[in-house]
Design a protein around this motif. Sequence first.
Motif, mmCIF file in Angstrom:
data_model
loop_
_atom_site.group_PDB
_atom_site.id
_atom_site.type_symbol
_atom_site.label_atom_id
_atom_site.label_comp_id
_atom_site.label_asym_id
_atom_site.label_seq_id
_atom_site.Cartn_x
_atom_site.Cartn_y
_atom_site.Cartn_z
ATOM 1 N N ALA A 2 -70.537 -23.244 -15.470
ATOM 2 C CA ALA A 2 -69.735 -23.436 -14.265
ATOM 3 C C ALA A 2 -68.905 -24.712 -14.340
ATOM 4 N N ASP A 3 -69.383 -25.689 -15.162
ATOM 5 C CA ASP A 3 -68.649 -26.943 -15.268
ATOM 6 C C ASP A 3 -67.248 -26.761 -15.830
ATOM 7 N N TRP A 4 -67.029 -25.698 -16.634
ATOM 8 C CA TRP A 4 -65.709 -25.470 -17.215
ATOM 9 C C TRP A 4 -64.645 -25.278 -16.142
ATOM 10 N N TRP A 5 -65.047 -24.719 -14.996
ATOM 11 C CA TRP A 5 -64.065 -24.447 -13.952
ATOM 12 C C TRP A 5 -63.551 -25.735 -13.308
ATOM 13 N N SER A 6 -64.250 -26.842 -13.537
ATOM 14 C CA SER A 6 -63.825 -28.113 -12.952
ATOM 15 C C SER A 6 -62.783 -28.830 -13.797
ATOM 16 N N TYR A 7 -62.505 -28.312 -15.008
ATOM 17 C CA TYR A 7 -61.534 -28.955 -15.894
ATOM 18 C C TYR A 7 -60.118 -28.503 -15.547
ATOM 19 N N SER A 8 -59.160 -29.393 -15.787
ATOM 20 C CA SER A 8 -57.738 -29.078 -15.641
ATOM 21 C C SER A 8 -57.047 -29.354 -16.956
ATOM 22 N N LEU A 9 -55.766 -29.016 -17.039
ATOM 23 C CA LEU A 9 -55.019 -29.253 -18.270
ATOM 24 C C LEU A 9 -55.011 -30.736 -18.632
ATOM 25 N N PHE A 15 -53.115 -37.581 -25.489
ATOM 26 C CA PHE A 15 -52.185 -38.690 -25.673
ATOM 27 C C PHE A 15 -51.417 -38.913 -24.378
ATOM 28 N N SER A 16 -50.821 -40.085 -24.274
ATOM 29 C CA SER A 16 -50.021 -40.418 -23.098
ATOM 30 C C SER A 16 -48.574 -40.000 -23.320
ATOM 31 N N PRO A 17 -47.788 -39.863 -22.249
ATOM 32 C CA PRO A 17 -46.366 -39.573 -22.427
ATOM 33 C C PRO A 17 -45.663 -40.597 -23.307
ATOM 34 N N ARG A 18 -46.033 -41.871 -23.174
ATOM 35 C CA ARG A 18 -45.396 -42.905 -23.999
ATOM 36 C C ARG A 18 -45.643 -42.655 -25.480
ATOM 37 N N ALA A 192 -46.949 -26.207 -21.458
ATOM 38 C CA ALA A 192 -48.251 -26.715 -21.029
ATOM 39 C C ALA A 192 -48.366 -28.213 -21.296
ATOM 40 N N THR A 193 -47.892 -28.648 -22.464
ATOM 41 C CA THR A 193 -47.969 -30.073 -22.816
ATOM 42 C C THR A 193 -47.112 -30.911 -21.878
ATOM 43 N N LEU A 194 -45.857 -30.528 -21.703
ATOM 44 C CA LEU A 194 -44.935 -31.310 -20.875
ATOM 45 C C LEU A 194 -45.326 -31.260 -19.405
ATOM 46 N N HIS A 195 -45.784 -30.102 -18.956
ATOM 47 C CA HIS A 195 -46.221 -29.969 -17.561
ATOM 48 C C HIS A 195 -47.430 -30.851 -17.293
ATOM 49 N N THR A 196 -48.344 -30.897 -18.250
ATOM 50 C CA THR A 196 -49.535 -31.725 -18.086
ATOM 51 C C THR A 196 -49.174 -33.201 -18.013
ATOM 52 N N GLY A 198 -46.581 -34.305 -16.681
ATOM 53 C CA GLY A 198 -45.870 -34.526 -15.429
ATOM 54 C C GLY A 198 -44.376 -34.659 -15.563
ATOM 55 N N GLY A 199 -43.820 -34.282 -16.720
ATOM 56 C CA GLY A 199 -42.388 -34.402 -16.930
ATOM 57 C C GLY A 199 -41.641 -33.144 -16.525
ATOM 58 N N PRO A 200 -40.394 -33.280 -16.060
ATOM 59 C CA PRO A 200 -39.605 -32.105 -15.675
ATOM 60 C C PRO A 200 -39.141 -31.274 -16.864
ATOM 61 N N GLU A 201 -39.250 -31.841 -18.082
ATOM 62 C CA GLU A 201 -38.734 -31.145 -19.268
ATOM 63 C C GLU A 201 -39.467 -29.834 -19.544
ATOM 64 N N GLY A 202 -40.678 -29.691 -19.003
ATOM 65 C CA GLY A 202 -41.437 -28.470 -19.251
ATOM 66 C C GLY A 202 -40.739 -27.221 -18.759
ATOM 67 N N ALA A 203 -39.837 -27.384 -17.793
ATOM 68 C CA ALA A 203 -39.112 -26.226 -17.280
ATOM 69 C C ALA A 203 -38.192 -25.625 -18.332
ATOM 70 N N ILE A 204 -37.794 -26.411 -19.321
ATOM 71 C CA ILE A 204 -36.825 -25.929 -20.304
ATOM 72 C C ILE A 204 -37.420 -24.873 -21.230
ATOM 73 N N PRO A 205 -38.517 -25.141 -21.953
ATOM 74 C CA PRO A 205 -39.078 -24.077 -22.789
ATOM 75 C C PRO A 205 -39.582 -22.892 -21.970
ATOM 76 N N ALA A 206 -40.091 -23.154 -20.760
ATOM 77 C CA ALA A 206 -40.556 -22.049 -19.920
ATOM 78 C C ALA A 206 -39.390 -21.137 -19.529
ATOM 79 N N THR A 207 -38.290 -21.742 -19.105
ATOM 80 C CA THR A 207 -37.112 -20.954 -18.720
ATOM 81 C C THR A 207 -36.544 -20.209 -19.919
ATOM 82 N N ALA A 208 -36.517 -20.873 -21.081
ATOM 83 C CA ALA A 208 -36.007 -20.228 -22.288
ATOM 84 C C ALA A 208 -36.832 -18.994 -22.629
ATOM 85 N N ALA A 209 -38.148 -19.092 -22.503
ATOM 86 C CA ALA A 209 -39.011 -17.955 -22.812
ATOM 87 C C ALA A 209 -38.758 -16.791 -21.854
#
Length: 227
Positions: A2-9, A15-18, A192-196, A198-209
Amino acid sequence: MADWWSYSLEDFLLFSPRVYWRMFALHNEAVWPLHLAALPIGLTLVWWTARPRPWSGRVVAVALALVWAWVAWSFLWSRYATINWAAPWLAGGFALQALLLLGLGAFGAGMPRVVPPSVPRVIGWALLLHGLLLHPFTGMIAGHPPAAAELFGIAPDPTAIATLGLAVLMTGGTAAWVVMVIPLGWCAVSWATLHTMGGPEGAIPATAAVLAVAGRAWPTTNARKPL
């Protein structure tokens, strides 16, 4: 269990965005001046797509295969693997895509045979030109330094997006979908990486797909004959 359900991306981000964007800057510095060759290669693919010859589809497929193999080794295996334990597996996916494209060029009909004027044609060209010309500027718009720009043939995202565009422009049925599988998978990973982070760039590969799947599934008159 049940502990797995408590995890998020965010809990799986290693690694950090930097660190992530610094990786692109270091990679660009390490492979320079290959950027000067990447753009002409991309523009040559555009020319052979816009002005197809009997042999151009095979040449495009083989050229793309070399690009995917290079990104697999130089970026995913040699660079991304230093901060992400899953990168060698991703590199294997890119290597498999290179083999698929090489096989399509050597033993298949190659790519692309451009669809007639239609919605898929607009989508295909938009994705192709974005991957080749516009994607490097998206990071700068989001506030990242120019040194971290992602270029076709150097970084995975624009390479995958441009390949999706070429696949949408193909008139073959089954082969085009096969060519799209791994680029679509990478777009999901990148989102998934960019969304995690918190960057807006994640919309680009998602939209492309989404656009690629829509363009590929969109019916065109006398354009999609199975290989």
